[in-house]
Design a protein around this motif. Structure first.
Motif, short mmCIF file in Angstrom:
data_model
loop_
_atom_site.label_atom_id
_atom_site.label_comp_id
_atom_site.label_asym_id
_atom_site.label_seq_id
_atom_site.Cartn_x
_atom_site.Cartn_y
_atom_site.Cartn_z
N GLY A 30 0.80 -1.21 0.00
CA GLY A 30 0.00 0.00 0.00
C GLY A 30 0.84 1.26 0.00
N PHE A 31 0.14 2.38 -0.14
CA PHE A 31 0.77 3.70 -0.14
C PHE A 31 0.15 4.56 0.96
CE2 PHE A 31 1.07 2.48 -4.68
CZ PHE A 31 2.45 2.52 -4.81
N HIS A 32 1.00 5.36 1.59
CA HIS A 32 0.55 6.42 2.48
C HIS A 32 0.87 7.75 1.78
CE1 HIS A 32 0.76 3.87 6.44
NE2 HIS A 32 -0.02 3.34 5.51
N ILE A 33 -0.15 8.57 1.61
CA ILE A 33 0.01 9.83 0.88
C ILE A 33 -0.45 10.97 1.77
CG2 ILE A 33 -0.60 11.12 -1.20
CD1 ILE A 33 -1.18 8.50 -2.59
N SER A 34 0.44 11.89 2.06
CA SER A 34 0.11 13.01 2.93
C SER A 34 -0.94 13.90 2.28
CB SER A 34 1.36 13.84 3.24
OG SER A 34 1.80 14.53 2.09
N LYS A 35 -1.61 14.69 3.10
CA LYS A 35 -2.64 15.58 2.56
C LYS A 35 -2.04 16.62 1.63
CE LYS A 35 -4.55 16.41 6.67
NZ LYS A 35 -5.48 16.93 7.69
N SER A 36 -0.83 17.08 1.94
CA SER A 36 -0.21 18.10 1.09
C SER A 36 0.13 17.51 -0.29
CB SER A 36 1.05 18.66 1.75
OG SER A 36 2.01 17.64 1.97
N THR A 37 0.64 16.27 -0.31
CA THR A 37 0.93 15.63 -1.59
C THR A 37 -0.34 15.34 -2.36
OG1 THR A 37 2.97 14.62 -0.74
CG2 THR A 37 1.98 13.60 -2.68
N MET A 38 -1.37 14.85 -1.67
CA MET A 38 -2.64 14.56 -2.34
C MET A 38 -3.27 15.83 -2.89
SD MET A 38 -4.77 12.25 -3.37
CE MET A 38 -4.62 10.73 -2.41
N LEU A 39 -3.10 16.93 -2.18
CA LEU A 39 -3.65 18.20 -2.65
C LEU A 39 -3.02 18.59 -3.99
CD1 LEU A 39 -5.68 20.36 -1.68
CD2 LEU A 39 -3.74 21.59 -0.69
N ASP A 40 -1.70 18.40 -4.09
CA ASP A 40 -1.00 18.71 -5.34
C ASP A 40 -1.45 17.76 -6.46
OD1 ASP A 40 0.40 20.74 -4.12
OD2 ASP A 40 2.17 19.52 -3.72
N LEU A 41 -1.59 16.49 -6.13
CA LEU A 41 -2.02 15.50 -7.13
C LEU A 41 -3.44 15.78 -7.60
CD1 LEU A 41 -0.61 12.26 -5.46
CD2 LEU A 41 0.21 13.28 -7.58
N ALA A 42 -4.33 16.10 -6.65
CA ALA A 42 -5.72 16.37 -7.00
C ALA A 42 -5.83 17.60 -7.89
CB ALA A 42 -6.56 16.55 -5.74
N GLU A 43 -5.04 18.62 -7.59
CA GLU A 43 -5.05 19.83 -8.41
C GLU A 43 -4.56 19.52 -9.82
OE1 GLU A 43 -3.67 24.51 -8.18
OE2 GLU A 43 -2.47 22.99 -7.13
N GLU A 44 -3.56 18.66 -9.91
CA GLU A 44 -2.99 18.31 -11.21
C GLU A 44 -4.02 17.60 -12.08
OE1 GLU A 44 -0.74 18.43 -14.19
OE2 GLU A 44 0.30 19.03 -12.35
N VAL A 45 -4.80 16.70 -11.50
CA VAL A 45 -5.71 15.88 -12.32
C VAL A 45 -7.10 16.47 -12.45
CG1 VAL A 45 -4.44 13.78 -11.77
CG2 VAL A 45 -6.45 14.37 -10.41
N THR A 46 -7.50 17.36 -11.54
CA THR A 46 -8.85 17.93 -11.61
C THR A 46 -8.86 19.41 -11.94
OG1 THR A 46 -8.99 18.57 -9.27
CG2 THR A 46 -9.60 16.30 -9.84
N GLY A 47 -7.73 20.09 -11.75
CA GLY A 47 -7.68 21.54 -11.93
C GLY A 47 -8.20 22.30 -10.74
N LYS A 48 -8.61 21.59 -9.70
CA LYS A 48 -9.13 22.23 -8.49
C LYS A 48 -8.25 21.85 -7.30
CE LYS A 48 -13.90 21.90 -10.14
NZ LYS A 48 -15.25 21.36 -9.86
N ARG A 49 -7.85 22.85 -6.54
CA ARG A 49 -7.01 22.57 -5.37
C ARG A 49 -7.92 22.22 -4.20
NH1 ARG A 49 -1.85 22.56 -4.55
NH2 ARG A 49 -0.94 22.92 -2.48
N GLN A 50 -8.39 20.99 -4.22
CA GLN A 50 -9.34 20.52 -3.23
C GLN A 50 -9.08 19.05 -2.94
OE1 GLN A 50 -13.39 20.92 -4.53
NE2 GLN A 50 -14.24 20.64 -2.48
#
Length: 281
Positions: A85-105
């Motif tokens: 499995g993976f553990h992904i911090s909220k700050s990293t997930m925030l960057d990833l989510a913004e990259e794939v959705t265009g929304k920093r959420q």
């Protein structure tokens, strides 16, 4: 009884932690994390409790825990538990989510336990790449596809329309062809093409039918074939076409061509006594 091993690797490039538990029998009491957990059950059966709901998990199940989701599990058969499995911090997930959705959420995954072959096809190879210290952009590409698919299917809805961008996609191809024998990064391709990572990955895959990294692999293998046909030794062909090491090259070549590089070379240079090739080209 299977020996228990636990391995943890932190990937500095992706900023995520990868965990691998094998032969585990330890129960885990009710607890929660401040980070996201994306896991895959390799073997074993467990009773899982997550947010006061009970699940039976087994081989092939994927686990999705949001930060703060309380969960506990205990072995439910006579065997052991194998898990990656993976553990992904909220700050990293925030960057990833913004990259794939265009929304920093931050996304919120709607299900704790799923079975999804597409997700597994991203999750398991990505885990192997992190564990083995692979550092090419195929790793980042796979992570972005994983997160994009998770959010699209199990998280907050986002714009799924894939732009065409034909000229920019051709610029991306041009960059890859010009720099295939170098260590290149997704950032470089995006800057050259003038696209964000998420847009590039989706538009490129729609346009070419393969991901940018698979396109790079194909270019490298085709160039390596040409070198081998000229008599270049496999180790030299690997170096000239941008592969990180001989093992990496051999594995990819064999998966693409169905032959080891040395065997392919011998088709053109292993002569019989009467001077003819032993194998047809």
């Amino acid at each position: 009884m299977k020996k228990e091993t636990r391995t943890v690797v932190y990937d500095d490039e992706l900023r995520i932690e990868a965990y691998r538990f094998e032969g585990t029998r330890q129960p885990f009491p009710n607890h929660f994390h401040e980070h996201y957990v994306i896991g895959f059950v390799e073997d074993g059966e467990r009773c899982l409790s997550c947010k006061n709901r009970e699940y039976s998990i087994e081989r092939g199940n994927i686990l999705l825990f949001n930060p703060g989701d309380n969960h506990a599990c205990v072995q439910s058969d006579d065997g052991t538990f194998d898990y990656r499995g993976f553990h992904i911090s909220k700050s990293t997930m925030l960057d990833l989510a913004e990259e794939v959705t265009g929304k920093r959420q931050l996304p919120g995954f709607s299900k704790a336990v799923i079975r999804d072959d597409e997700i597994a096809c991203y999750l398991r190879p990505l885990h192997e790449m992190v564990m083995n210290g692979i550092s090419d952009f195929g790793k980042e590409e796979t992570l972005l596809f994983l997160i994009s698919t998770l959010i699209q299917n199990y998280g907050q809805p986002f714009e799924s329309c894939v732009p065409e961008c034909p000229q920019k996609i051709e610029r991306a191809c041009e960059f890859i062809r010009q720099h295939f024998n170098e260590r290149i990064y997704l950032d470089q391709i995006c800057r050259y093409a003038g696209l964000s990572k998420s847009t590039l990955l989706r538009a490129f895959t729609k346009s070419k039918g393969v991901t940018p990294y698979r396109y790079l692999e194909t270019i490298r293998i085709n160039e390596a074939k040409a070198l081998l046909r000229k008599g270049v030794q496999p180790v030299e062909a690997a170096m000239q076409t941008g592969f990180s090491d001989q093992s990496h090259f051999t594995n990819y070549f064999n998966s693409f061509i169905g032959l080891a590089p040395g065997v392919y070379r011998d088709i053109f240079f292993d002569k019989s006594k009467d001077g003819e090739q032993r194998y047809g080209a």
